[in-house]
Enzyme design. Sequence first.
Site, PDB file in Angstrom:
ATOM      1  N   PRO A   1       0.803  -1.212   0.000  1.00 49.81           N
ATOM      2  CA  PRO A   1       0.000   0.000   0.000  1.00 49.81           C
ATOM      3  C   PRO A   1       0.840   1.267   0.000  1.00 49.81           C
ATOM      4  O   PRO A   1       1.528   1.571   0.970  1.00 49.81           O
ATOM      5  CB  PRO A   1      -0.819  -0.104   1.286  1.00 49.81           C
ATOM      6  CG  PRO A   1      -0.290  -1.276   2.043  1.00 49.81           C
ATOM      7  CD  PRO A   1       0.903  -1.792   1.333  1.00 49.81           C
ATOM      8  N   GLU A   2       0.758   1.994  -1.084  1.00 54.97           N
ATOM      9  CA  GLU A   2       1.278   3.351  -1.123  1.00 54.97           C
ATOM     10  C   GLU A   2       0.056   4.268  -1.070  1.00 54.97           C
ATOM     11  O   GLU A   2      -1.056   3.794  -0.867  1.00 54.97           O
ATOM     12  CB  GLU A   2       2.122   3.570  -2.394  1.00 54.97           C
ATOM     13  CG  GLU A   2       3.283   2.576  -2.491  1.00 54.97           C
ATOM     14  CD  GLU A   2       4.174   2.782  -3.709  1.00 54.97           C
ATOM     15  OE1 GLU A   2       4.293   3.917  -4.183  1.00 54.97           O
ATOM     16  OE2 GLU A   2       4.745   1.786  -4.184  1.00 54.97           O
TER      17      GLU A   2
ATOM     18  N   HIS B   1      -4.519 -14.531   9.203  1.00 50.55           N
ATOM     19  CA  HIS B   1      -3.897 -13.310   9.722  1.00 50.55           C
ATOM     20  C   HIS B   1      -4.904 -12.193   9.948  1.00 50.55           C
ATOM     21  O   HIS B   1      -4.572 -11.019   9.839  1.00 50.55           O
ATOM     22  CB  HIS B   1      -2.770 -12.867   8.789  1.00 50.55           C
ATOM     23  CG  HIS B   1      -1.695 -13.905   8.631  1.00 50.55           C
ATOM     24  ND1 HIS B   1      -0.847 -14.255   9.655  1.00 50.55           N
ATOM     25  CD2 HIS B   1      -1.358 -14.694   7.584  1.00 50.55           C
ATOM     26  CE1 HIS B   1      -0.025 -15.209   9.230  1.00 50.55           C
ATOM     27  NE2 HIS B   1      -0.320 -15.496   7.989  1.00 50.55           N
TER      28      HIS B   1
ATOM     29  N   ARG C   1       2.411 -10.038   7.365  1.00 47.59           N
ATOM     30  CA  ARG C   1       3.767  -9.735   7.843  1.00 47.59           C
ATOM     31  C   ARG C   1       3.779  -8.913   9.133  1.00 47.59           C
ATOM     32  O   ARG C   1       4.828  -8.788   9.762  1.00 47.59           O
ATOM     33  CB  ARG C   1       4.546  -9.001   6.735  1.00 47.59           C
ATOM     34  CG  ARG C   1       4.779  -9.899   5.532  1.00 47.59           C
ATOM     35  CD  ARG C   1       5.486  -9.167   4.412  1.00 47.59           C
ATOM     36  NE  ARG C   1       6.897  -8.972   4.697  1.00 47.59           N
ATOM     37  CZ  ARG C   1       7.752  -8.389   3.845  1.00 47.59           C
ATOM     38  NH1 ARG C   1       7.321  -7.945   2.688  1.00 47.59           N
ATOM     39  NH2 ARG C   1       9.007  -8.254   4.164  1.00 47.59           N
TER      40      ARG C   1
END
Length: 297
Positions: A2-3, A104, A127
């Site tokens: 994600p930018e 997750h 992550r």
Amino acid sequence: MPELPEVETVRRGLQPFMEGATIARVEQRRPDLRFPFPENFAQRLTGRRIDSLERRAKYLIVHLDDGLGLISHLGMSGSYRIEQDEEETAPGVFHHERSRNTTHDHVVIHVESKERVKSRIIYNDPRRFGFMLFAEPGALNTHKFIQDLGIEPTGNRLDGALLAKLFENKNAPLKAALLDQTLIAGLGNIYVCEALWRAELSPLRVAGSIAGENSEPTPMAERLATSIRSVISDAIAAGGSSLKDYRQTDGELGYFQHSFSVYDREGEPCPRPACDGTVTRIVQSGRSTFFCPICQH
DNA sequence: CGATCCACCTGTCGGC
DNA sequence: TGCCGACAGGTGGATC
């Protein structure tokens, strides 16, 4: 992934479910992401009404009715999705929903809209480089992670003159200067590569070299400012980029990855008309840079 | 102060 | 098949 464009896409996807809704319950399924969750995380959110949802750089900020701000960063692999209870399915009708990996799912926020529609807003992050923190009422702009952020590359404030001023006397390469969130806030590895290609500027060029002698913006600074704004605006319009299995909150894929000119296109011909260069991958400060060594100077 | 590097994690992919 | 190394959208914090 994600930018800025992806975070903006997430914000737009969450907004209709969150703004004006009340938080009925919060499940916090582990003690930490990148950082420990704040004390009494779930308790402080429960019962609050959500006033608005803001994006600043790559941060999402949930403004609550008691002035508290929930700061959420997606890191490299964070995503949100919405779930709602399905309509009663007729007996014997097999439900063909794509099976989801919920391994997750770290936070589940149960909300109820003004119209009493119930939804679950689920934060998933394999992550765990993402994080959630609180900004106490009135203290958002002085929060240590927010206060040093640079200018947004959206809108028209970022022009050649401002860019020249920001980069003046910087000896770092353009690639590093563009990734510096205290100068311009929200660019990441993909969109820096794409903006430099659009501007025909080498990622290796010294950043200060695009500033003019007496603070006069050079054509290079003008081109770079225009390129940054256009690539960000194009990407937001396309719903961001989907890499790996990143999806928008509604499960739809963003489309901008099909528009990459150089990112992840090592070995392909440079797409600029009349340029016969080949997209090349180099490593700068430990991260991949993709560019055309023929037309980018 | 500014500028550079590493650590933090899991998952995937390509090569052997 | 399986194993192993390289690599992935970010950035706070340590270190110089």
